[in-house]
Design a protein around this motif. Structure first.
Motif, PDB file in Angstrom:
ATOM      1  N   TYR A   1       1.029   8.228   8.589  1.00  0.00           N
ATOM      2  CA  TYR A   1       0.373   8.237   9.769  1.00  0.00           C
ATOM      3  C   TYR A   1      -0.739   7.360   9.771  1.00  0.00           C
ATOM      4  O   TYR A   1      -0.964   6.619  10.515  1.00  0.00           O
ATOM      5  CB  TYR A   1       1.005   9.634  10.204  1.00  0.00           C
ATOM      6  CG  TYR A   1       0.079   8.592  11.429  1.00  0.00           C
ATOM      7  CD1 TYR A   1       0.392   8.161  13.358  1.00  0.00           C
ATOM      8  CD2 TYR A   1      -1.257   9.254  12.392  1.00  0.00           C
ATOM      9  CE1 TYR A   1      -0.382   8.114  14.232  1.00  0.00           C
ATOM     10  CE2 TYR A   1      -2.111   9.525  13.270  1.00  0.00           C
ATOM     11  CZ  TYR A   1      -1.453   8.309  14.640  1.00  0.00           C
ATOM     12  OH  TYR A   1      -2.445   8.303  15.583  1.00  0.00           O
ATOM     13  N   GLY A   2      -2.168   8.143   8.926  1.00  0.00           N
ATOM     14  CA  GLY A   2      -3.181   8.102   8.461  1.00  0.00           C
ATOM     15  C   GLY A   2      -3.496   6.878   8.178  1.00  0.00           C
ATOM     16  O   GLY A   2      -4.247   5.901   8.263  1.00  0.00           O
ATOM     17  N   VAL A   3      -2.769   6.479   6.947  1.00  0.00           N
ATOM     18  CA  VAL A   3      -2.659   4.973   6.202  1.00  0.00           C
ATOM     19  C   VAL A   3      -2.240   4.198   6.735  1.00  0.00           C
ATOM     20  O   VAL A   3      -2.618   2.625   6.936  1.00  0.00           O
ATOM     21  CB  VAL A   3      -1.990   5.071   4.835  1.00  0.00           C
ATOM     22  CG1 VAL A   3      -2.171   3.651   4.170  1.00  0.00           C
ATOM     23  CG2 VAL A   3      -2.267   6.410   4.357  1.00  0.00           C
TER      24      VAL A   3
ATOM     25  N   THR B   1      -5.434  -1.085  11.393  1.00  0.00           N
ATOM     26  CA  THR B   1      -7.110  -1.302  11.962  1.00  0.00           C
ATOM     27  C   THR B   1      -7.642  -2.740  11.033  1.00  0.00           C
ATOM     28  O   THR B   1      -9.213  -3.113  11.816  1.00  0.00           O
ATOM     29  CB  THR B   1      -8.416  -0.041  12.220  1.00  0.00           C
ATOM     30  OG1 THR B   1      -7.239   1.522  12.659  1.00  0.00           O
ATOM     31  CG2 THR B   1      -9.464   0.064  12.458  1.00  0.00           C
ATOM     32  N   ASP B   2      -8.114  -2.085   9.652  1.00  0.00           N
ATOM     33  CA  ASP B   2      -8.621  -3.040   8.675  1.00  0.00           C
ATOM     34  C   ASP B   2      -7.863  -4.562   9.227  1.00  0.00           C
ATOM     35  O   ASP B   2      -9.092  -5.303   9.165  1.00  0.00           O
ATOM     36  CB  ASP B   2      -8.791  -2.279   7.530  1.00  0.00           C
ATOM     37  CG  ASP B   2      -8.982  -3.393   6.605  1.00  0.00           C
ATOM     38  OD1 ASP B   2     -10.087  -3.640   6.174  1.00  0.00           O
ATOM     39  OD2 ASP B   2      -8.538  -4.375   5.744  1.00  0.00           O
TER      40      ASP B   2
ATOM     41  N   LEU C   1      -2.520   3.668  10.281  1.00  0.00           N
ATOM     42  CA  LEU C   1      -3.508   3.321  11.292  1.00  0.00           C
ATOM     43  C   LEU C   1      -4.501   2.061  10.853  1.00  0.00           C
ATOM     44  O   LEU C   1      -5.289   1.560  10.879  1.00  0.00           O
ATOM     45  CB  LEU C   1      -3.706   4.627  12.638  1.00  0.00           C
ATOM     46  CG  LEU C   1      -4.785   4.701  13.449  1.00  0.00           C
ATOM     47  CD1 LEU C   1      -3.559   3.610  14.355  1.00  0.00           C
ATOM     48  CD2 LEU C   1      -5.379   5.988  14.283  1.00  0.00           C
ATOM     49  N   SER C   2      -4.603   3.308   9.722  1.00  0.00           N
ATOM     50  CA  SER C   2      -5.793   2.125   8.832  1.00  0.00           C
ATOM     51  C   SER C   2      -5.748   0.978   8.841  1.00  0.00           C
ATOM     52  O   SER C   2      -7.089   0.442   8.780  1.00  0.00           O
ATOM     53  CB  SER C   2      -6.258   2.983   7.440  1.00  0.00           C
ATOM     54  OG  SER C   2      -7.478   2.709   6.470  1.00  0.00           O
ATOM     55  N   ILE C   3      -4.221   0.925   7.835  1.00  0.00           N
ATOM     56  CA  ILE C   3      -4.268  -0.698   7.875  1.00  0.00           C
ATOM     57  C   ILE C   3      -4.084  -1.559   8.721  1.00  0.00           C
ATOM     58  O   ILE C   3      -4.494  -2.729   8.369  1.00  0.00           O
ATOM     59  CB  ILE C   3      -2.851  -0.821   6.599  1.00  0.00           C
ATOM     60  CG1 ILE C   3      -2.775  -0.344   5.553  1.00  0.00           C
ATOM     61  CG2 ILE C   3      -1.906  -2.432   6.770  1.00  0.00           C
ATOM     62  CD1 ILE C   3      -1.415  -0.032   4.920  1.00  0.00           C
TER      63      ILE C   3
ATOM     64  N   GLU D   1      -9.690  -5.751  12.344  1.00  0.00           N
ATOM     65  CA  GLU D   1     -10.827  -6.049  12.366  1.00  0.00           C
ATOM     66  C   GLU D   1     -11.684  -6.786  11.020  1.00  0.00           C
ATOM     67  O   GLU D   1     -12.896  -7.797  11.425  1.00  0.00           O
ATOM     68  CB  GLU D   1     -11.709  -4.840  12.197  1.00  0.00           C
ATOM     69  CG  GLU D   1     -11.825  -3.347  12.938  1.00  0.00           C
ATOM     70  CD  GLU D   1     -12.385  -2.370  12.614  1.00  0.00           C
ATOM     71  OE1 GLU D   1     -12.433  -1.984  11.849  1.00  0.00           O
ATOM     72  OE2 GLU D   1     -12.712  -1.564  14.127  1.00  0.00           O
TER      73      GLU D   1
ATOM     74  N   LYS E   1       0.547  -1.370   0.295  1.00  0.00           N
ATOM     75  CA  LYS E   1       0.020   0.004  -0.036  1.00  0.00           C
ATOM     76  C   LYS E   1       1.204   1.095  -0.198  1.00  0.00           C
ATOM     77  O   LYS E   1       0.714   2.309  -0.790  1.00  0.00           O
ATOM     78  CB  LYS E   1      -0.883  -0.149   1.551  1.00  0.00           C
ATOM     79  CG  LYS E   1      -2.139   0.879   1.808  1.00  0.00           C
ATOM     80  CD  LYS E   1      -3.533   1.155  -0.056  1.00  0.00           C
ATOM     81  CE  LYS E   1      -3.966   2.014   0.208  1.00  0.00           C
ATOM     82  NZ  LYS E   1      -4.691   1.835  -1.063  1.00  0.00           N
TER      83      LYS E   1
ATOM     84  N   LYS F   1       0.455  11.609   6.610  1.00  0.00           N
ATOM     85  CA  LYS F   1      -1.032  11.177   6.070  1.00  0.00           C
ATOM     86  C   LYS F   1      -0.332   9.678   5.789  1.00  0.00           C
ATOM     87  O   LYS F   1      -1.010   8.615   5.717  1.00  0.00           O
ATOM     88  CB  LYS F   1      -0.444  11.317   3.992  1.00  0.00           C
ATOM     89  CG  LYS F   1      -2.178  10.156   3.180  1.00  0.00           C
ATOM     90  CD  LYS F   1      -1.451  11.281   1.586  1.00  0.00           C
ATOM     91  CE  LYS F   1      -2.067  10.460   0.731  1.00  0.00           C
ATOM     92  NZ  LYS F   1      -1.983  10.810  -0.593  1.00  0.00           N
TER      93      LYS F   1
END
Length: 206
Positions: free
Chosen positions: A172-174, A180-181, A176-178, A184, A133, A170
């Motif tokens: 950092y956000g990606v 989290t996904d 964290l999103s990876i 979950e 990613k 940006k």
């Protein structure tokens, strides 16, 4: 290098090929290429060179390998186009997301294996979620990966990346999103099976 070059093959082996390999073929391959002439042995310490050489020669001479042959490695195709590389100092920052964990003694063996699989899947290879990613698809980072540490009484799990300052927020956000996904929704059976093969191969070769 080209799609057929040995350096681009899957190091874990292709299933269709591995399933057909016979023990006799592996023994023959070993006898053909594993030879004393190709050994490099270093000895350090209070050792008598003459005694060691005599004993080593006796041991190696007892092994009868095949005739000396060269590995047939395809030549790298030289492209007609030429490229110039320009290197310069770059300003970068490191982004680390870390989670404290209980110590190694509080995890079962199976639980530690699961953390090893998670480390590989998230950032342990060029096929990992973070690398694909952030590096391949978005081109936001220089490097990225994951890491785990288990000491007897405390440990931690970490994902990290190196990026330019303007991309840090940006990235950092990606990241964290990876993560989290990952927690979950999990991952595909194909990715999980590949991670298990890697772990098995790493164990066998260690």
């Amino acid at each position: 290098l080209g799609d057929e070059h040995v350096y681009v093959r899957d190091g874990l082996g292709q299933p269709d090929f591995v399933s057909k390999v016979e023990r006799s073929e592996l023994v023959a391959l070993h006898k053909k290429f594993v030879r004393s002439e190709n050994l490099v042995i270093s000895v350090v310490g209070n050792v008598d060179p003459l005694k060691f050489t005599k004993q080593l020669s006796k041991t190696l001479n007892s092994y009868k390998g095949g005739k000396l042959e060269k590995l047939n490695v395809p030549k790298v195709v030289v492209p007609k186009s030429k490229y110039m590389n320009h290197n310069e100092d770059v300003d970068l920052v490191n982004i680390n997301l870390s989670w404290y964990l209980p110590g190694r003694d509080e995890f079962s063996f199976n639980e530690r294996l699961l953390f090893m699989l998670a480390t590989y899947l998230l950032g342990g290879s060029a096929r990992s979620l973070l690398f694909v990613k952030l590096r391949e698809e978005m081109g936001l980072v220089y490097k990225t990966g994951s890491f785990r540490s288990f000491d007897p009484t405390v440990g931690f799990f970490q994902v990290w990346a190196s990026a330019s300052p303007e991309n840090a927020q940006k990235v950092y956000g990606v990241m964290l999103s990876i993560v989290t996904d990952f927690l979950e929704n999990g991952f595909s059976k194909e990715k999980f099976d590949r991670a298990k093969r890697f772990l098995n191969m790493q164990t066998l070769m260690s």
